[in-house]
Design an enzyme around this catalytic site. Structure first.
Site, PDB file in Angstrom:
ATOM      1  N   ASP A  14      46.926 -15.211  22.565  1.00 45.98           N
ATOM      2  CA  ASP A  14      45.369 -15.490  23.628  1.00 45.98           C
ATOM      3  C   ASP A  14      44.870 -16.336  22.777  1.00 45.98           C
ATOM      4  O   ASP A  14      44.212 -16.607  21.390  1.00 45.98           O
ATOM      5  CB  ASP A  14      44.552 -14.820  23.766  1.00 45.98           C
ATOM      6  CG  ASP A  14      43.462 -15.438  25.162  1.00 45.98           C
ATOM      7  OD1 ASP A  14      43.983 -16.863  26.021  1.00 45.98           O
ATOM      8  OD2 ASP A  14      42.210 -15.379  25.726  1.00 45.98           O
ATOM      9  N   ASP A 108      48.532 -20.290  27.862  1.00 47.82           N
ATOM     10  CA  ASP A 108      47.596 -19.664  26.904  1.00 47.82           C
ATOM     11  C   ASP A 108      48.006 -18.188  26.605  1.00 47.82           C
ATOM     12  O   ASP A 108      47.253 -17.834  25.462  1.00 47.82           O
ATOM     13  CB  ASP A 108      46.866 -20.957  26.922  1.00 47.82           C
ATOM     14  CG  ASP A 108      45.859 -20.475  27.745  1.00 47.82           C
ATOM     15  OD1 ASP A 108      46.268 -19.680  29.242  1.00 47.82           O
ATOM     16  OD2 ASP A 108      44.930 -20.030  28.001  1.00 47.82           O
ATOM     17  N   GLU A 109      48.316 -17.837  26.849  1.00 49.56           N
ATOM     18  CA  GLU A 109      48.377 -16.694  26.410  1.00 49.56           C
ATOM     19  C   GLU A 109      49.724 -15.622  26.441  1.00 49.56           C
ATOM     20  O   GLU A 109      49.988 -16.196  28.043  1.00 49.56           O
ATOM     21  CB  GLU A 109      46.985 -15.450  27.076  1.00 49.56           C
ATOM     22  CG  GLU A 109      47.281 -15.456  28.440  1.00 49.56           C
ATOM     23  CD  GLU A 109      45.983 -14.754  29.421  1.00 49.56           C
ATOM     24  OE1 GLU A 109      46.077 -12.936  28.202  1.00 49.56           O
ATOM     25  OE2 GLU A 109      45.372 -15.533  30.530  1.00 49.56           O
TER      26      GLU A 109
END
Length: 366
Positions: A14, A108-109
């Site tokens: 993350d 983003d993860e």
């Protein structure tokens, strides 16, 4: 831990305050200052905030007006999604150096299954550390990670030592970790559910574990069965390397609230055009069309209709969206409109793919 459970080595990576961190990377003068991506002090909604802004209570999905009230020195910047996608691709390229079993959740993860990996490294913790270091060295951004035997625990663990840290929950530590975990930190337990659990005397994983499956289903429906399983370390969802979306949509927030349906129809035409572009790019279609309406008081309403056939054409989507718009009279002005398409023709592909992946994953040895 039940002895018959498949044990995998899952990493959840993350990125730390991703959008804001990209802005700081490209514009170093922003570093150390409270920063919000999206919105402004007059209207709009914050998409992301850096850690300096979070100290003042600024959060994503917060109105720009409230964010500025909480943090008078807050700097607003317009989101640059093309740039975020560009950086995200570079990050994923690093992931693929270690495994092909990568399931992105957003820009983003992502989940990574490194049970068997390209480096032949038996330590998922060392792989996560190496990946985080490479992201910093090669791109200049910080990331956090959670490492454990399944996606649920890895996801929860990635928040434990944020920002710029990682947490490993080994197989023998899973039960104790979950029993001590605050219920509000369970992935899938939102604010409303947390309040409901508090009223039922459930404050930790241990409290949750003491409730019967029948009790949880009675109070939480199907989710009750999910809570019963995950608190016991059971979560059999595998990492899906080709994650297929359940819906595709497009929406717009307006600079000024709309009260005229004529202006709304004009905006819906633009939104339907964008939705058609996304559908054609993904080569998918769907049957269920949903119109999303956010009013000036931030209340939200959705109206849906399921067609007897699959559609991806703008004209058919727009025709149904108009029908939904006129379904009932609106008493308040509108700040956002959106159209989404669900019940996609890709659903069957995903089920077939999951069966194949499960079969492959269960052969892995820890």
């Amino acid at each position: 831990m039940p002895s018959d459970l498949p044990i995998r080595k899952i990493i959840h990576v993350d990125m730390d305050a991703f959008y804001a961190s990209v802005e700081e990377l490209d514009y170093p003068t922003l570093k150390g200052k409270p920063l919000a991506v999206g919105g402004n002090e007059i209207r709009g909604v914050v998409s992301a905030a850096n850690y300096e802004a979070r100290k003042y209570g600024v959060r994503s999905a917060m109105s720009g007006v409230m964010a500025k009230r909480n943090c008078p020195n807050l700097i607003f910047v317009k989101p640059r999604f093309d740039r975020y996608k560009e950086i995200s691709k570079k990050i994923r390229a690093i992931f693929y150096d270690y495994t092909d079993l990568v399931e992105p959740l957003s820009l983003d993860e992502a989940y990574l299954d490194v049970t068997v990996n390209k480096k032949g490294n038996p330590s998922a913790s060392l792989i996560a550390k190496e990946i985080r270091q490479r992201i910093f060295d090669e791109i200049g951004l910080r990331a956090s990670a959670g490492i454990s035997i399944n996606k649920f625990i890895a996801k929860v663990a990635s928040d434990v030592n944020k920002p710029n840290g990682q947490k490993t929950v080994n197989p023998e530590e899973v039960i104790e970790f979950l029993e001590q975990l605050e219920i509000r930190k369970f992935y899938g337990v939102g604010k409303v559910t947390t309040e409901k659990m508090y009223k039922l005397g459930i404050f930790t994983g241990l409290d949750l574990k003491q409730k019967s499956e029948e009790f949880l289903i009675e109070h939480f429906g199907k989710s009750g069965g999910y809570y019963y399983q995950v608190v016991r370390g059971v979560h059999n969802s595998v990492v899906k390397p080709h994650r297929i979306p359940k819906s595709v949509g497009a929406e717009r927030t307006f600079n000024e609230n709309l009260s005229s349906e004529i202006f709304m129809l004009e905006r819906l035409d633009h939104i339907a055009t964008e939705l058609e572009r996304r559908l054609k790019k993904s080569a998918i279609s769907g049957k269920t069309i949903t119109l999303k309406i956010k009013y000036s008081d931030f209340s939200l309403q959705t109206r849906s209709k399921t067609l007897p056939y699959f559609v991806a054409d703008k004209s058919l989507i727009l025709e149904t969206a108009k029908e939904l718009l006129y379904q009932e009279k609106m008493e308040k002005s509108v700040r956002l409109l959106g159209i989404s398409l669900a019940n996609l023709n890709s659903d069957k592909k995903e089920k077939s793919q999951e069966r194949t992946t499960v079969s492959m994953q269960l052969k892995f040895e820890f």
